[in-house]
Design a protein around this motif. Structure first.
Motif, PDB file in Angstrom:
ATOM      1  N   THR A  82     -13.087  -8.754  -1.864  1.00  0.00           N
ATOM      2  CA  THR A  82     -12.077  -8.098  -1.047  1.00  0.00           C
ATOM      3  C   THR A  82     -10.800  -7.798  -1.827  1.00  0.00           C
ATOM      4  N   TYR A  83     -10.380  -8.707  -2.681  1.00  0.00           N
ATOM      5  CA  TYR A  83      -9.134  -8.465  -3.413  1.00  0.00           C
ATOM      6  C   TYR A  83      -9.246  -7.229  -4.307  1.00  0.00           C
ATOM      7  N   ASN A  84     -10.450  -6.965  -4.891  1.00  0.00           N
ATOM      8  CA  ASN A  84     -10.650  -5.744  -5.691  1.00  0.00           C
ATOM      9  C   ASN A  84     -10.461  -4.502  -4.829  1.00  0.00           C
ATOM     10  N   THR A  85     -11.042  -4.537  -3.661  1.00  0.00           N
ATOM     11  CA  THR A  85     -10.937  -3.400  -2.742  1.00  0.00           C
ATOM     12  C   THR A  85      -9.485  -3.174  -2.338  1.00  0.00           C
ATOM     13  N   LEU A  86      -8.789  -4.247  -2.025  1.00  0.00           N
ATOM     14  CA  LEU A  86      -7.394  -4.128  -1.623  1.00  0.00           C
ATOM     15  C   LEU A  86      -6.532  -3.539  -2.739  1.00  0.00           C
ATOM     16  N   MET A  87      -6.760  -3.963  -3.962  1.00  0.00           N
ATOM     17  CA  MET A  87      -6.006  -3.411  -5.091  1.00  0.00           C
ATOM     18  C   MET A  87      -6.296  -1.924  -5.247  1.00  0.00           C
ATOM     19  N   LYS A  88      -7.566  -1.538  -5.113  1.00  0.00           N
ATOM     20  CA  LYS A  88      -7.966  -0.137  -5.253  1.00  0.00           C
ATOM     21  C   LYS A  88      -7.356   0.721  -4.133  1.00  0.00           C
ATOM     22  N   ILE A  89      -7.451   0.244  -2.909  1.00  0.00           N
ATOM     23  CA  ILE A  89      -6.897   0.994  -1.774  1.00  0.00           C
ATOM     24  C   ILE A  89      -5.383   1.141  -1.921  1.00  0.00           C
ATOM     25  N   SER A  90      -4.712   0.061  -2.266  1.00  0.00           N
ATOM     26  CA  SER A  90      -3.251   0.114  -2.419  1.00  0.00           C
ATOM     27  C   SER A  90      -2.844   1.059  -3.543  1.00  0.00           C
ATOM     28  N   ASP A  91      -3.626   1.083  -4.634  1.00  0.00           N
ATOM     29  CA  ASP A  91      -3.345   2.025  -5.729  1.00  0.00           C
ATOM     30  C   ASP A  91      -3.561   3.472  -5.289  1.00  0.00           C
ATOM     31  N   ASN A  92      -4.637   3.704  -4.529  1.00  0.00           N
ATOM     32  CA  ASN A  92      -4.976   5.066  -4.103  1.00  0.00           C
ATOM     33  C   ASN A  92      -4.049   5.600  -3.006  1.00  0.00           C
ATOM     34  N   TYR A  93      -3.477   4.702  -2.206  1.00  0.00           N
ATOM     35  CA  TYR A  93      -2.640   5.108  -1.070  1.00  0.00           C
ATOM     36  C   TYR A  93      -1.322   4.324  -1.098  1.00  0.00           C
ATOM     37  N   PRO A  94      -0.487   4.581  -2.119  1.00  0.00           N
ATOM     38  CA  PRO A  94       0.731   3.780  -2.295  1.00  0.00           C
ATOM     39  C   PRO A  94       1.769   3.944  -1.188  1.00  0.00           C
ATOM     40  N   ASN A  95       1.694   5.003  -0.413  1.00  0.00           N
ATOM     41  CA  ASN A  95       2.681   5.238   0.638  1.00  0.00           C
ATOM     42  C   ASN A  95       2.275   4.667   1.994  1.00  0.00           C
TER      43      ASN A  95
END
Length: 182
Positions: A82-95
């Motif tokens: 889950t932490y990998n997914t969260l990092m990826k999502i946060s990087d892709n959608y920073p706003n």
């Protein structure tokens, strides 16, 4: 925008998943919910291929305008955490602002998750109860949905009625493709 991330293998998606997502929309500050489809959970054996589960989810969510499917984990290394997914999502959608939505059963074990400190320290977590337990501040109140995907799979394998547990169009597709039969 504030987006609720509802992780799961959805094997299969059922009315409990849908009702919980709807409750989160009603009772929280989230604008929409992304049901993050996990292709392979590190701690579960998947019965049905991710593409087939995705198609069942599309059927279940046809009439939902604030609940969508995220396949972001399809492009991540397996097993994924889950932490990998969260990092990826946060990087892709920073706003965007992300809140993790989970059932009480998963919340009880969150300290066992890989990089759980990162998750707990960086993301708000809202919990939907599975039992009538003492509520904590991040627990929502609501109707209990006594249903699980494993229960649905077992009933289908035993040729039992699941019409109150699974959306009708999903049941039809499960029967048409003979998913979860013995």
């Amino acid at each position: 925008m504030t987006i609720g991330l509802f992780f799961g293998s959805f094997n299969p998606i059922h009315n409990g998943h849908l009702n919980i997502a709807r409750e989160f929309l009603k009772k929280t500050e989230v604008d929409s919910i992304w049901m993050v489809l996990s292709p392979k959970s590190p701690d579960k054996e998947e019965v049905l291929d991710k593409k087939d589960r995705y198609e069942l989810m599309k059927l279940a969510l046809m009439s939902e305008n604030k609940i969508t499917i995220s396949t972001i984990e399809f492009n991540l290394k397996i097993p994924n955490y889950t932490y990998n997914t969260l990092m990826k999502i946060s990087d892709n959608y920073p706003n965007d602002n992300f809140i993790i939505l989970m059932g009480e059963d998963n919340y009880k074990n969150i300290r066992e998750w890989k990089e759980s400190d990162y998750i707990i320290e960086n993301y708000k977590i809202l919990v939907y109860p599975r039992e009538n337990t003492l509520k904590k501040e991040n627990f929502l109140s609501g109707k209990l949905f006594d249903i699980s995907s494993s229960m649905v799979r077992k009933k289908i394998a035993n040729n039992e009625d699941v019409s109150s547990l699974v959306p009708l169009n999903v049941i039809k597709e499960i029967k048409r493709k003979s998913y979860y039969t013995k």
